[in-house]
Design a protein around this motif. Structure first.
Motif, PDB file in Angstrom:
ATOM      1  N   GLU A   1      56.144  10.695  81.644  1.00 42.54           N
ATOM      2  CA  GLU A   1      55.063  11.535  82.338  1.00 42.54           C
ATOM      3  C   GLU A   1      55.109  10.514  83.020  1.00 42.54           C
ATOM      4  OE1 GLU A   1      54.003  15.286  80.774  1.00 42.54           O
ATOM      5  OE2 GLU A   1      52.073  15.438  82.326  1.00 42.54           O
ATOM      6  N   GLU A   2      55.312  11.100  84.800  1.00 44.72           N
ATOM      7  CA  GLU A   2      54.802  10.375  86.019  1.00 44.72           C
ATOM      8  C   GLU A   2      54.710  10.973  86.893  1.00 44.72           C
ATOM      9  OE1 GLU A   2      57.784   6.240  86.376  1.00 44.72           O
ATOM     10  OE2 GLU A   2      57.721   6.351  84.339  1.00 44.72           O
ATOM     11  N   GLU A   3      53.818  10.104  88.022  1.00 43.09           N
ATOM     12  CA  GLU A   3      53.925  10.661  89.115  1.00 43.09           C
ATOM     13  C   GLU A   3      54.627   9.784  90.547  1.00 43.09           C
ATOM     14  OE1 GLU A   3      49.983  11.305  90.389  1.00 43.09           O
ATOM     15  OE2 GLU A   3      48.962  12.622  88.875  1.00 43.09           O
ATOM     16  N   ALA A   4      54.972  10.078  91.154  1.00 45.68           N
ATOM     17  CA  ALA A   4      55.190   9.390  92.419  1.00 45.68           C
ATOM     18  C   ALA A   4      55.035  10.550  93.811  1.00 45.68           C
ATOM     19  CB  ALA A   4      56.782   9.943  92.041  1.00 45.68           C
ATOM     20  N   THR A   5      54.997   9.318  94.567  1.00 49.38           N
ATOM     21  CA  THR A   5      54.812   9.465  96.120  1.00 49.38           C
ATOM     22  C   THR A   5      55.518   8.786  96.963  1.00 49.38           C
ATOM     23  OG1 THR A   5      53.270   7.236  96.162  1.00 49.38           O
ATOM     24  CG2 THR A   5      51.805   9.549  95.692  1.00 49.38           C
ATOM     25  N   GLY A   6      55.419   9.214  98.404  1.00 48.52           N
ATOM     26  CA  GLY A   6      56.282   9.454  99.228  1.00 48.52           C
ATOM     27  C   GLY A   6      57.407   9.102  99.088  1.00 48.52           C
ATOM     28  N   LEU A   7      58.530   7.998  99.491  1.00 57.29           N
ATOM     29  CA  LEU A   7      59.739   7.999  99.131  1.00 57.29           C
ATOM     30  C   LEU A   7      60.242   8.474  98.317  1.00 57.29           C
ATOM     31  CD1 LEU A   7      62.786   7.459 101.100  1.00 57.29           C
ATOM     32  CD2 LEU A   7      61.496   5.222 100.721  1.00 57.29           C
ATOM     33  N   LYS A   8      59.895   7.973  97.642  1.00 55.96           N
ATOM     34  CA  LYS A   8      60.083   7.588  95.506  1.00 55.96           C
ATOM     35  C   LYS A   8      59.846   9.340  95.298  1.00 55.96           C
ATOM     36  CE  LYS A   8      59.126   6.050  91.078  1.00 55.96           C
ATOM     37  NZ  LYS A   8      58.803   5.036  90.496  1.00 55.96           N
ATOM     38  N   ALA A   9      59.084   9.880  95.391  1.00 57.91           N
ATOM     39  CA  ALA A   9      58.716  12.061  95.943  1.00 57.91           C
ATOM     40  C   ALA A   9      60.157  12.293  96.491  1.00 57.91           C
ATOM     41  CB  ALA A   9      57.108  11.714  95.856  1.00 57.91           C
ATOM     42  N   ARG A  10      60.239  11.798  97.787  1.00 54.40           N
ATOM     43  CA  ARG A  10      60.627  12.708  98.222  1.00 54.40           C
ATOM     44  C   ARG A  10      62.110  12.909  97.814  1.00 54.40           C
ATOM     45  NH1 ARG A  10      61.943  14.570 103.185  1.00 54.40           N
ATOM     46  NH2 ARG A  10      59.758  14.333 103.940  1.00 54.40           N
ATOM     47  N   CYS A  11      62.491  10.931  96.954  1.00 55.82           N
ATOM     48  CA  CYS A  11      63.677  10.790  96.574  1.00 55.82           C
ATOM     49  C   CYS A  11      64.601  11.448  95.293  1.00 55.82           C
ATOM     50  CB  CYS A  11      64.248   9.661  96.051  1.00 55.82           C
ATOM     51  SG  CYS A  11      65.690   9.129  95.780  1.00 55.82           S
ATOM     52  N   ILE A  12      63.375  12.211  94.569  1.00 56.58           N
ATOM     53  CA  ILE A  12      63.821  12.415  92.908  1.00 56.58           C
ATOM     54  C   ILE A  12      63.961  14.173  93.751  1.00 56.58           C
ATOM     55  CG2 ILE A  12      61.984  13.049  90.993  1.00 56.58           C
ATOM     56  CD1 ILE A  12      60.910  10.322  90.940  1.00 56.58           C
ATOM     57  N   GLN A  13      62.783  14.636  94.092  1.00 60.36           N
ATOM     58  CA  GLN A  13      63.247  16.162  95.077  1.00 60.36           C
ATOM     59  C   GLN A  13      64.651  16.368  95.279  1.00 60.36           C
ATOM     60  OE1 GLN A  13      59.448  17.820  97.267  1.00 60.36           O
ATOM     61  NE2 GLN A  13      58.628  15.473  96.761  1.00 60.36           N
ATOM     62  N   HIS A  14      64.755  15.414  96.317  1.00 55.65           N
ATOM     63  CA  HIS A  14      66.201  15.617  96.382  1.00 55.65           C
ATOM     64  C   HIS A  14      67.124  15.427  95.390  1.00 55.65           C
ATOM     65  CE1 HIS A  14      69.443  14.728  99.785  1.00 55.65           C
ATOM     66  NE2 HIS A  14      70.025  13.880  99.128  1.00 55.65           N
ATOM     67  N   GLU A  15      66.867  14.831  94.244  1.00 54.13           N
ATOM     68  CA  GLU A  15      68.029  14.114  93.682  1.00 54.13           C
ATOM     69  C   GLU A  15      68.178  15.633  92.488  1.00 54.13           C
ATOM     70  OE1 GLU A  15      70.100  12.247  94.164  1.00 54.13           O
ATOM     71  OE2 GLU A  15      69.358  10.978  95.804  1.00 54.13           O
ATOM     72  N   THR A  16      66.591  15.701  92.300  1.00 57.18           N
ATOM     73  CA  THR A  16      67.265  16.819  91.200  1.00 57.18           C
ATOM     74  C   THR A  16      67.692  18.313  91.749  1.00 57.18           C
ATOM     75  OG1 THR A  16      64.689  15.559  89.943  1.00 57.18           O
ATOM     76  CG2 THR A  16      64.863  18.416  89.938  1.00 57.18           C
ATOM     77  N   ASP A  17      67.313  18.236  93.408  1.00 60.98           N
ATOM     78  CA  ASP A  17      68.170  19.997  93.819  1.00 60.98           C
ATOM     79  C   ASP A  17      69.243  18.924  93.236  1.00 60.98           C
ATOM     80  OD1 ASP A  17      66.221  20.802  94.809  1.00 60.98           O
ATOM     81  OD2 ASP A  17      66.447  20.588  97.262  1.00 60.98           O
ATOM     82  N   HIS A  18      69.828  18.330  93.766  1.00 57.41           N
ATOM     83  CA  HIS A  18      70.958  18.046  93.526  1.00 57.41           C
ATOM     84  C   HIS A  18      71.919  18.985  92.452  1.00 57.41           C
ATOM     85  CE1 HIS A  18      72.924  15.959  97.375  1.00 57.41           C
ATOM     86  NE2 HIS A  18      72.833  15.133  96.471  1.00 57.41           N
ATOM     87  N   LEU A  19      71.275  18.433  91.118  1.00 57.60           N
ATOM     88  CA  LEU A  19      71.283  18.763  89.767  1.00 57.60           C
ATOM     89  C   LEU A  19      71.455  20.397  88.958  1.00 57.60           C
ATOM     90  CD1 LEU A  19      69.710  16.779  87.233  1.00 57.60           C
ATOM     91  CD2 LEU A  19      71.318  16.150  88.525  1.00 57.60           C
TER      92      LEU A  19
END
Ligand SMILES: [Zn+2]
Length: 180
Positions: free
Chosen positions: A129-147
């Motif tokens: 369980e982690e936190e992410a900010t900035g570009l990494k947070a954006r990327c994880i949101q984008h990729e989770t959307d794909h799923l």
């Protein structure tokens, strides 16, 4: 490892919901390794399994590599997320330009939360369980959307989508031509 075919808009697989990984098998490990190779080869910062034709909840991410990609040598530190889940999204958000390997040459501004809390399993099955900010947070949101069958164009402001309508219909035509 081998490079996989990237499915392009608007292949129906990009609109399907990927199923959870129940057991981390050799097949899943091989898929993750191939996705990493495919992501770097395509100079992407993230890739979801739907994009390579597999409906399982596997994502690869390496945003640090992208930030450094103009300097040499680029250090690679890929993160494999099995069954990623966003637990919290900050109310504070930010609009920034995004692209997607499944929508070549399309770019547009998307609002995303600046900070997220997320959980996932690694390839050994350990939960994180982690936190992410900035570009990494954006990327994880984008990729989770794909799923979940969601593309970044779905999250664009209507006026940006209108500007891209011509490019999107050209991609659709190209896709139809390849599948006959
Ligand atoms: Zn994408």
């Amino acid at each position: 490892m081998s490079r996989l075919k990237i499915y392009i808009y608007d292949d129906p697989i990009l609109r399907q919901v990927a199923r959870p990984v129940e057991k981390i098998t050799d097949k899943i490990r091989r898929l993750a390794a191939d996705m990493i190779e495919t992501m770097y080869d395509a100079r992407g910062v993230g890739l979801a399994a739907n994009q390579v034709g597999e409906l399982v909840r596997v994502v690869t991410v390496d945003t640090a590599w992208s930030e450094k990609r103009n300097s040499k040598p680029a250090a690679r530190n890929p993160l494999v997320l099995i069954n990623p889940e966003i637990l919290e999204e900050s109310a504070e958000d930010e609009s920034a330009s995004e692209g997607c390997l499944s929508l070549p040459e399309i770019e547009g501004d998307v609002w995303r939360s600046l900070k997220i809390r997320f959980r996932y399993q690694d390839l050994d099955g350990n939960a994180h369980e982690e936190e992410a900010t900035g570009l990494k947070a954006r990327c994880i949101q984008h990729e989770t959307d794909h799923l979940n069958g969601i593309l970044f164009i779905d999250r664009m402001a209507p006026e940006s989508r209108i500007e891209l309508a011509g490019q999107l219909s050209r991609l659709r035509e190209k896709f139809k031509a390849t599948v006959g």
